[in-house]
Write a protein that holds these residues in place. Structure first.
Motif, PDB file in Angstrom:
ATOM      1  N   LEU A  36      47.024  31.220 -47.432  1.00 45.73           N
ATOM      2  CA  LEU A  36      48.348  30.683 -47.116  1.00 45.73           C
ATOM      3  C   LEU A  36      48.266  29.368 -46.360  1.00 45.73           C
ATOM      4  N   GLY A  37      47.211  29.202 -45.567  1.00 41.45           N
ATOM      5  CA  GLY A  37      47.096  27.983 -44.781  1.00 41.45           C
ATOM      6  C   GLY A  37      45.914  28.053 -43.844  1.00 41.45           C
ATOM      7  N   THR A  38      45.686  26.947 -43.154  1.00 42.90           N
ATOM      8  CA  THR A  38      44.598  26.868 -42.182  1.00 42.90           C
ATOM      9  C   THR A  38      45.100  26.152 -40.934  1.00 42.90           C
ATOM     10  N   ALA A  39      44.395  26.364 -39.831  1.00 43.67           N
ATOM     11  CA  ALA A  39      44.701  25.668 -38.581  1.00 43.67           C
ATOM     12  C   ALA A  39      43.398  25.435 -37.841  1.00 43.67           C
ATOM     13  N   THR A  40      43.372  24.370 -37.047  1.00 48.70           N
ATOM     14  CA  THR A  40      42.161  24.037 -36.297  1.00 48.70           C
ATOM     15  C   THR A  40      42.292  24.345 -34.808  1.00 48.70           C
ATOM     16  N   ASN A  41      43.398  24.984 -34.414  1.00 49.48           N
ATOM     17  CA  ASN A  41      43.527  25.443 -33.029  1.00 49.48           C
ATOM     18  C   ASN A  41      44.504  26.612 -32.978  1.00 49.48           C
ATOM     19  N   GLY A  42      44.433  27.371 -31.894  1.00 47.56           N
ATOM     20  CA  GLY A  42      45.235  28.578 -31.785  1.00 47.56           C
ATOM     21  C   GLY A  42      46.722  28.331 -31.664  1.00 47.56           C
ATOM     22  N   VAL A  43      47.118  27.241 -31.003  1.00 52.72           N
ATOM     23  CA  VAL A  43      48.540  26.947 -30.824  1.00 52.72           C
ATOM     24  C   VAL A  43      49.206  26.693 -32.171  1.00 52.72           C
ATOM     25  N   SER A  44      48.575  25.855 -32.984  1.00 49.87           N
ATOM     26  CA  SER A  44      49.110  25.577 -34.318  1.00 49.87           C
ATOM     27  C   SER A  44      49.109  26.840 -35.178  1.00 49.87           C
ATOM     28  N   ALA A  45      48.047  27.623 -35.074  1.00 51.48           N
ATOM     29  CA  ALA A  45      47.957  28.857 -35.860  1.00 51.48           C
ATOM     30  C   ALA A  45      49.077  29.823 -35.496  1.00 51.48           C
ATOM     31  N   LEU A  46      49.368  29.957 -34.206  1.00 55.85           N
ATOM     32  CA  LEU A  46      50.413  30.880 -33.765  1.00 55.85           C
ATOM     33  C   LEU A  46      51.770  30.471 -34.322  1.00 55.85           C
ATOM     34  N   ALA A  47      52.065  29.175 -34.284  1.00 57.48           N
ATOM     35  CA  ALA A  47      53.342  28.686 -34.815  1.00 57.48           C
ATOM     36  C   ALA A  47      53.461  28.973 -36.304  1.00 57.48           C
ATOM     37  N   GLN A  48      52.385  28.751 -37.043  1.00 57.74           N
ATOM     38  CA  GLN A  48      52.436  28.960 -38.492  1.00 57.74           C
ATOM     39  C   GLN A  48      52.460  30.442 -38.848  1.00 57.74           C
ATOM     40  N   LEU A  49      51.710  31.250 -38.120  1.00 59.56           N
ATOM     41  CA  LEU A  49      51.663  32.684 -38.422  1.00 59.56           C
ATOM     42  C   LEU A  49      52.965  33.388 -38.058  1.00 59.56           C
ATOM     43  N   ALA A  50      53.730  32.821 -37.134  1.00 65.09           N
ATOM     44  CA  ALA A  50      55.042  33.390 -36.816  1.00 65.09           C
ATOM     45  C   ALA A  50      55.991  33.259 -37.999  1.00 65.09           C
ATOM     46  N   GLU A  51      55.734  32.267 -38.869  1.00 56.92           N
ATOM     47  CA  GLU A  51      56.580  32.031 -40.038  1.00 56.92           C
ATOM     48  C   GLU A  51      55.990  32.636 -41.310  1.00 56.92           C
ATOM     49  N   ALA A  52      54.676  32.765 -41.354  1.00 57.68           N
ATOM     50  CA  ALA A  52      54.000  33.202 -42.577  1.00 57.68           C
ATOM     51  C   ALA A  52      54.040  34.718 -42.719  1.00 57.68           C
ATOM     52  N   ASP A  53      53.798  35.173 -43.925  1.00 54.31           N
ATOM     53  CA  ASP A  53      53.723  36.611 -44.197  1.00 54.31           C
ATOM     54  C   ASP A  53      52.281  36.939 -44.559  1.00 54.31           C
ATOM     55  N   ALA A  54      51.396  36.771 -43.585  1.00 51.88           N
ATOM     56  CA  ALA A  54      49.962  36.940 -43.831  1.00 51.88           C
ATOM     57  C   ALA A  54      49.544  38.393 -43.646  1.00 51.88           C
ATOM     58  N   ASP A  55      48.664  38.851 -44.525  1.00 52.04           N
ATOM     59  CA  ASP A  55      48.082  40.183 -44.354  1.00 52.04           C
ATOM     60  C   ASP A  55      46.996  40.166 -43.290  1.00 52.04           C
ATOM     61  N   ALA A  56      46.265  39.057 -43.214  1.00 51.47           N
ATOM     62  CA  ALA A  56      45.167  38.974 -42.250  1.00 51.47           C
ATOM     63  C   ALA A  56      44.938  37.531 -41.840  1.00 51.47           C
ATOM     64  N   ALA A  57      44.443  37.370 -40.614  1.00 53.32           N
ATOM     65  CA  ALA A  57      44.017  36.064 -40.113  1.00 53.32           C
ATOM     66  C   ALA A  57      42.535  36.160 -39.789  1.00 53.32           C
ATOM     67  N   ILE A  58      41.762  35.224 -40.317  1.00 51.47           N
ATOM     68  CA  ILE A  58      40.332  35.157 -40.013  1.00 51.47           C
ATOM     69  C   ILE A  58      40.163  34.057 -38.973  1.00 51.47           C
ATOM     70  N   ILE A  59      39.719  34.436 -37.780  1.00 53.55           N
ATOM     71  CA  ILE A  59      39.850  33.568 -36.610  1.00 53.55           C
ATOM     72  C   ILE A  59      38.504  33.344 -35.920  1.00 53.55           C
ATOM     73  N   ASP A  60      38.206  32.081 -35.645  1.00 58.27           N
ATOM     74  CA  ASP A  60      37.083  31.728 -34.778  1.00 58.27           C
ATOM     75  C   ASP A  60      37.461  32.109 -33.343  1.00 58.27           C
ATOM     76  N   ILE A  61      36.492  32.221 -32.458  1.00 54.19           N
ATOM     77  CA  ILE A  61      36.805  32.636 -31.086  1.00 54.19           C
ATOM     78  C   ILE A  61      36.804  31.468 -30.112  1.00 54.19           C
ATOM     79  N   GLN A  62      35.751  30.688 -30.084  1.00 54.49           N
ATOM     80  CA  GLN A  62      35.691  29.575 -29.135  1.00 54.49           C
ATOM     81  C   GLN A  62      36.394  28.352 -29.725  1.00 54.49           C
ATOM     82  N   MET A  63      37.632  28.118 -29.240  1.00 54.13           N
ATOM     83  CA  MET A  63      38.435  26.992 -29.706  1.00 54.13           C
ATOM     84  C   MET A  63      39.154  26.368 -28.522  1.00 54.13           C
ATOM     85  N   PRO A  64      39.480  25.071 -28.589  1.00 59.42           N
ATOM     86  CA  PRO A  64      40.235  24.437 -27.502  1.00 59.42           C
ATOM     87  C   PRO A  64      41.690  24.900 -27.492  1.00 59.42           C
TER      88      PRO A  64
END
Length: 251
Positions: A36-64
């Motif tokens: 559905l999409g990609t993000a390079t930081n958690g803040v952007s990912a949270l905004a997009q995932l609040a709108e998306a209908d994702a089954d799963a998020a594959i997430i790195d841990i150490q991010m700014p």
């Protein structure tokens, strides 16, 4: 035909994102996917995932800005949070990952077999949830960005949505927010929760206290809606006055 798993990918390193996409495509013959999409930081990912209908998020841990663990914790506030699969080069976050209910914890470089196991686990969870409860496509939160800060506003807290020029005013008990959205699209998504009283305004059904007649400048009177915890009165157009009759009938 199997419905593809809807995935969202989060990693602050673009080469890692590209590598993850490659491995996912290698898995697609056995487990169909849709990115559905990609993000390079958690803040952007949270905004997009609040709108998306994702089954799963594959997430790195150490991010700014926001770590993957913090992002996973924030995602739990959504009514239908995506499953979380962590993909990291570090072993020491396993306990923290378990605490935020991660489905799996993959170490980089990610192997196809391990990723496929994690995807199949998500697919099994999705199938079980589909049998247990009806699907809902309406969001649980509105996402609003103000001065670089993300706010997640529960839909249940909205008193009304009013179109004003290019924006929608979202009114809660405490304050107003500005949404970049279409009132028509919001009505389609939340029609069971809101009712239109004017071409430019939707009000929350459970916030509607009643209706009053108020004098106009020309001496005539017009109907306004009275809402719980909101001082302003909202005009009801003549075309929408059937809402008043329905309210009296059901009240």
């Amino acid at each position: 035909m199997t419905t593809p798993l809807r995935l969202f990918l989060v990693d602050d390193e673009m080469p890692a994102l590209r590598r993850l996409e490659d491995v996912l495509h290698d898995c697609a013959s056995e487990c169909p996917i849709e990115i559905l999409g990609t993000a390079t930081n958690g803040v952007s990912a949270l905004a997009q995932l609040a709108e998306a209908d994702a089954d799963a998020a594959i997430i790195d841990i150490q991010m700014p800005q926001m770590s993957g663990i913090e992002l996973a914790r924030e995602l739990q506030s959504l009514s239908q949070p995506p499953a979380v699969i962590f993909a990291t080069a570090f072993e020491e976050y396993g306990v923290a990952a378990f605490e935020v209910r991660a489905v799996d914890y993959l170490l980089k470089p990610i192997r196809r077999e391990r990723l496929l196991d994690a995807l199949n686990r998500v697919a099994e969870m999705r199938a079980a949830q589909a049998q247990a409860e009806p699907a809902s496509h309406a969001r649980s939160h509105f996402s609003v960005t103000e001065r670089g800060r993300l706010h997640l506003i529960p839909v249940a807290e909205a008193r009304y949505l009013k179109a004003e020029q290019k924006y929608i005013t979202l009114r809660t008990r405490e304050r107003e927010y500005l949404l970049e959205d279409s009132l028509t699209r919001l009505e389609e998504e939340f029609g069971s929760r809101f009712v239109r009283i004017h071409r430019n305004c939707l009000v929350a059904r459970d916030s509607l206290v009643g209706f009053e007649k108020m004098p106009s400048n020309g001496g005539e009177t017009h109907w306004v809606a009275v809402l719980k915890d909101v001082p302003e009165r909202l005009a009801v157009s003549r075309r929408q006055q059937h809402v008043i009759k329905e309210f009296k009938k059901n009240g």
